[in-house]
Design a protein around this motif. Structure first.
Motif, short mmCIF file in Angstrom:
data_model
loop_
_atom_site.label_atom_id
_atom_site.label_comp_id
_atom_site.label_asym_id
_atom_site.label_seq_id
_atom_site.Cartn_x
_atom_site.Cartn_y
_atom_site.Cartn_z
N ASP A 1 48.97 65.56 38.26
CA ASP A 1 48.24 66.83 38.22
C ASP A 1 48.31 67.51 36.86
OD1 ASP A 1 50.89 67.55 38.15
OD2 ASP A 1 50.84 68.76 39.99
N GLN A 2 48.67 66.76 35.81
CA GLN A 2 48.83 67.35 34.49
C GLN A 2 47.60 67.18 33.59
OE1 GLN A 2 51.60 69.19 33.26
NE2 GLN A 2 52.00 69.18 35.48
N ASN A 3 46.58 66.51 34.09
CA ASN A 3 45.38 66.23 33.30
C ASN A 3 45.69 65.42 32.04
OD1 ASN A 3 43.60 67.67 35.06
ND2 ASN A 3 44.33 69.58 34.17
N GLU A 4 46.72 64.58 32.10
CA GLU A 4 47.10 63.77 30.95
C GLU A 4 46.06 62.67 30.70
OE1 GLU A 4 51.70 63.03 32.05
OE2 GLU A 4 50.19 62.88 33.64
N ASN B 1 48.67 66.01 26.76
CA ASN B 1 48.87 66.81 27.97
C ASN B 1 48.30 68.20 27.73
OD1 ASN B 1 50.00 68.56 29.98
ND2 ASN B 1 51.55 67.01 30.43
N ASN C 1 47.58 70.60 29.82
CA ASN C 1 48.18 71.66 30.61
C ASN C 1 49.36 72.31 29.89
OD1 ASN C 1 46.37 70.68 32.48
ND2 ASN C 1 47.79 70.73 34.19
N LYS C 2 50.11 71.49 29.14
CA LYS C 2 51.29 72.00 28.45
C LYS C 2 51.13 72.00 26.93
CE LYS C 2 54.42 71.06 32.24
NZ LYS C 2 55.71 70.47 32.71
N ASN C 3 49.91 71.71 26.49
CA ASN C 3 49.57 71.78 25.06
C ASN C 3 50.51 70.91 24.22
OD1 ASN C 3 48.02 72.57 22.92
ND2 ASN C 3 48.96 74.60 22.71
N SER D 1 58.27 72.10 26.33
CA SER D 1 57.61 73.24 26.97
C SER D 1 58.63 74.27 27.41
CB SER D 1 56.80 72.76 28.18
OG SER D 1 55.77 71.89 27.78
#
Length: 405
Positions: free
Chosen positions: A338-341, A355, A357-359, A392
């Motif tokens: 679910d991280q859009n990696e 990643n 989501n976590k830039n 993160s």
């Protein structure tokens, strides 16, 4: 009998001399290339391949986009299937030559190994495929290519009036062309004949189809060779010139890049040579949906389509093969979760991990002949996820301290 033997021997000698004169440079190049891929030479070769093989330069632009630093210690261990593994041991085991972590547009960790440094241009191997995908997107945006649904034969004359006409550009982008080609047994043959001047496209058309295009995913580097040929034929540019004008001079890279040539054409399936930070800049371009400092370099819609797995054959197949838990987009690998990696991956352990989501962007270059063994690709992904979570969390703690002050 002796007379005929001497005549026969003379013919053989003349033949060898003739081949030597005609193909002497090619034979020497083949020898140097084979030598470069010996285990004991691999690390050095992947840092100097653009000097070993014929290559062309891709010049950087005038403006350099500098990274700031917010350094974070690398994690000591990461968990894989319930077992804590040593990070440093894993990096050594996988023959890491460079590791770069960028979090919130700042370098959080950077280290070089095996004689490399920040000036080294590392061989991309199949990470190059993601760059070629970007060039296809730009060529469509500029109108040189009408659509991903075009037949490849529209742009490659060797494919016309053959069953290759069934294949679309999209099929090649998604490694779903259906061409009856084995990456392991056939790739070396087609590469060798190409070095002796035989067109890859003429060779590819002879393989025919094993599957209906667009229905079955089978990783094959010739799909990217086809894409490279399409970009070059459609635009009138060489791949290196098109990349230089449309991407490399536009995104603030630090170093010139190099692109290996085969039969005087860029090796589309794996010939780029780029510094670690500049790999990260390309990753950042994709994480920012193709935007660099307010200018749209790659169409946003292309970036989104590139990381979509919206057909059954693009999903992770779980078949026990390397990368079996990864889906596939337009020449990008898509992990489950679910991280859009999404990732660019090259043989022998080259990676750009992104990643959004976590830039976080992570670049790892390696010279690891056992990259497909012992679940190394899955371990690497879990290492990246652990590093991402750590940086993160450190960023969050830093932000809390700043806000309190």
């Amino acid at each position: 009998m002796k007379k005929y033997f001497r005549i026969g021997l003379a013919i053989v000698v003349v033949g060898i001399i003739t081949i030597g004169i005609a193909y002497g440079d090619t034979i020497l190049l083949i020898y140097r290339s084979i030598n470069a891929f010996k285990e004991e030479h691999l690390a050095h070769s992947f840092q100097t391949m653009y000097e070993i093989q014929p290559s062309t330069k891709i010049s950087k632009g005038e403006k350099v986009s500098k990274f700031e630093y917010n350094l974070v210690p690398l994690i000591d261990t990461f968990n894989f299937r319930g077992e804590d593994l040593s990070t440093e041991a894993f990096l050594q085991e996988t023959k890491t030559s460079g590791l770069l972590v960028v979090a919130n547009n700042k370098i959080a960790y950077e280290k070089y190994y095996l004689g490399s440094d920040e000036n080294t241009r590392f061989s991309s191997n199949s990470v190059c495929k993601s760059f070629v995908s970007a060039l296809v997107g730009v060529a469509i945006d500029e109108g040189y290519i009408e659509s991903v649904n075009d037949s490849v034969a529209k742009y490659i004359k060797e494919f016309r009036n053959t069953e290759m006409e069934k294949i679309t550009i999209k099929d090649c982008l998604q490694m779903s062309s259906g061409i009856d080609f084995d990456e392991v047994t056939d790739m070396s043959k087609i590469s060798m004949t190409n070095m002796f001047g035989i067109s890859k496209m003429k060779s590819i058309v002879k393989f025919g189809l094993a599957h209906e295009p667009g229905t079955y995913r089978a990783y094959s580097s010739i799909n990217t060779d086809i894409l490279g040929e399409i970009v070059s034929n459609a635009t009138g540019y060489s791949l290196s010139d098109y990349m230089q004008e449309k991407i490399w001079s536009q995104i603030g890279v630090e170093k010139d890049a190099y692109w290996t040539l085969s039969n005087n054409k860029e090796l589309a399936n794996g010939g780029l040579h780029i510094s670690l930070r500049d790999y990260a800049r390309f990753g950042k371009l994709y994480m920012n949906n193709g935007l660099f400092e307010g200018k749209q370099i790659i169409p946003e819609s292309w970036v989104k389509d590139s990381i979509a797995t919206n057909a059954p054959h693009l999903k992770a197949p779980h078949d026990g093969k390397p990368y079996s838990e990864l889906g596939y987009g337009y020449q990008w690998w898509i992990p489950e979760g679910d991280q859009n990696e999404f990732m660019a991956i090259g043989v022998f352990g080259q990676w750009i991990y992104i990643n959004p989501n976590k830039n976080v962007i992570i670049v790892k270059t390696s010279a690891h002949s056992g990259f497909e063994e012992d679940d190394n690709e899955k371990k690497t992904l879990e290492l990246f996820r652990a590093i991402t979570n750590n940086v993160s969390n450190q960023e969050s703690l830093w932000s809390l301290r700043v806000n309190k002050e």
